[in-house]
Design an enzyme around this catalytic site. Structure first.
Site, PDB file in Angstrom:
ATOM      1  N   SER A   1     -92.022 -69.764 -14.375  1.00 48.96           N
ATOM      2  CA  SER A   1     -92.743 -69.146 -13.256  1.00 48.96           C
ATOM      3  C   SER A   1     -93.865 -70.055 -12.750  1.00 48.96           C
ATOM      4  CB  SER A   1     -93.301 -67.778 -13.664  1.00 48.96           C
ATOM      5  OG  SER A   1     -94.244 -67.906 -14.718  1.00 48.96           O
TER       6      SER A   1
ATOM      7  N   HIS B   1     -89.616 -63.464 -16.780  1.00 48.02           N
ATOM      8  CA  HIS B   1     -89.085 -62.848 -18.001  1.00 48.02           C
ATOM      9  C   HIS B   1     -87.729 -62.175 -17.846  1.00 48.02           C
ATOM     10  CE1 HIS B   1     -92.472 -63.243 -20.818  1.00 48.02           C
ATOM     11  NE2 HIS B   1     -93.284 -63.061 -19.790  1.00 48.02           N
TER      12      HIS B   1
ATOM     13  N   HIS C   1     -94.625 -63.577 -12.240  1.00 52.10           N
ATOM     14  CA  HIS C   1     -94.489 -64.064 -13.617  1.00 52.10           C
ATOM     15  C   HIS C   1     -93.594 -63.120 -14.435  1.00 52.10           C
ATOM     16  CE1 HIS C   1     -95.296 -65.509 -17.657  1.00 52.10           C
ATOM     17  NE2 HIS C   1     -95.496 -64.235 -17.987  1.00 52.10           N
TER      18      HIS C   1
ATOM     19  N   GLU D   1     -92.669 -67.349 -23.989  1.00 48.54           N
ATOM     20  CA  GLU D   1     -93.479 -67.855 -22.865  1.00 48.54           C
ATOM     21  C   GLU D   1     -93.288 -69.345 -22.583  1.00 48.54           C
ATOM     22  OE1 GLU D   1     -94.945 -66.083 -20.742  1.00 48.54           O
ATOM     23  OE2 GLU D   1     -95.465 -64.192 -21.723  1.00 48.54           O
TER      24      GLU D   1
END
Ligand code: HBI
Ligand code: FE
Length: 295
Positions: free
Chosen positions: A195, A135, A130, A176
């Site tokens: 993700s 990111h 993740h 996010e």
């Protein structure tokens, strides 16, 4: 996400005062590298037509592709040359102030563990897939890189204001779970979406969630789901626009205004919203009735 009991904690044994720990890259097992490879191949394929151009460029220039879990030192060298960011390991969630300070210093904190093979589709704490796959690619984009730094600076300034919930919603609905409009189509850029195999399809294609034009105050009033796919996604026009409209703003007056406005439920559509798609909320409703997979 931030459980309250972490907010004042001191770093665990083995972590530096800034909570950084060694990644210990050489300690990953073959099975752990293989888990990364499986996740990477599945997501990279799914995202080719779905992710924002800057995200896909980042995957490529940072050579995040397999084989194996990236070595943060190698990754940081590439990223440092491109935008001056680096990636470091931390033992899990860190206190807000620590998190904001690292972002303000262009340091991205990442989990170093990887999910077990039986958890490919769901886990609660952010793991290395993740954090790094989700990111890091956009940190190679100069405008996004400035946005995340500015978010950290805004976070530090907000600590005196009791408005962390509002600021966390901005992070949630952009960093996010954000969508972006590119060439007339919607694309994914939020790390929580890219993700996730399931949400990468759901966020763009499903009739259930709302897709609304981004508005700073609106986003900061809107509660979010932490236990399921989002009921609303907000769509930005560009990273330049996001940077300009949010973090070059002085938040202090906004926090005052927000204190007198009610929170909005995740599925709310307001008369003033720019509605790109009005969701049926069928997914959320069937989950509320207890169906295991959207029934
Ligand atoms: N810690 N490791 C880690 N990762 C996060 O995303 C994170 C955190 N601590 C606090 C935090 N996020 C929140 O403050 C923000 O999401 C608002
Ligand atoms: Fe995240």
């Amino acid at each position: 996400m931030q459980p309250a009991d972490v907010s004042t904690a001191s770093p665990p044994p083995g972590a530096a005062p800034d909570w950084i720990i060694p990644q210990d890259w050489s300690r990953y097992t073959g099975e752990e590298h293989a888990t990364w490879d499986r996740l990477f191949e599945r997501q990279a394929a799914q995202l080719q037509t779905r992710a924002a151009a800057g995200y896909l460029r980042g995957l490529d220039v940072l050579r995040l592709g397999h084989p194996g879990i990236p070595d943060f030192d190698v990754l940081s060298e590439r990223l440092m040359d491109l935008t001056g960011w680096r990636v470091v390991a931390v033992p899990g969630l860190v206190p807000d102030e620590v998190f904001f300070r690292h972002l303000a210093n262009r340091t991205f904190v990442a989990g170093r563990f990887i999910r077990r093979p039986d958890q490919l589709d769901y886990l609660e704490e952010p793991d290395v897939f993740h954090d790094v796959f989700g990111h890091v690619p956009l940190l190679a984009d100069p405008v996004y890189a400035d946005y995340l730094q500015a978010y950290g600076e805004g976070g530090l300034r907000s600590l005196g204001f009791d408005s962390l919930d509002h600021l966390a919603r901005l992070y949630w609905y952009t960093v996010e779970f954000g969508l972006i409009r590119e060439g007339g189509a919607l694309k994914l850029f939020g790390a929580g979406i890219v993700s996730s195999h399931g949400e990468s399809a759901f966020a763009l294609d499903d009739a259930s969630p709302n897709r609304l034009g981004f508005d700073l105050m609106r986003v900061m009033r809107t509660r979010y789901r932490i236990d399921d796919y989002q009921q609303t996604y907000f769509v930005i026009d560009s990273f330049e626009d996001l940077l300009r409209r949010t973090l070059e703003t002085d938040f202090a007056p906004l926090y005052g205004e927000l204190a007198s406005l009610s929170d909005l439920a995740p599925e709310t559509v307001l008369p003033g919203d720019r509605v790109i798609h009005r969701g049926t909320q069928a997914w959320a409703q069937s989950r509320a009735r207890g169906a295991p997979n959207g029934g």
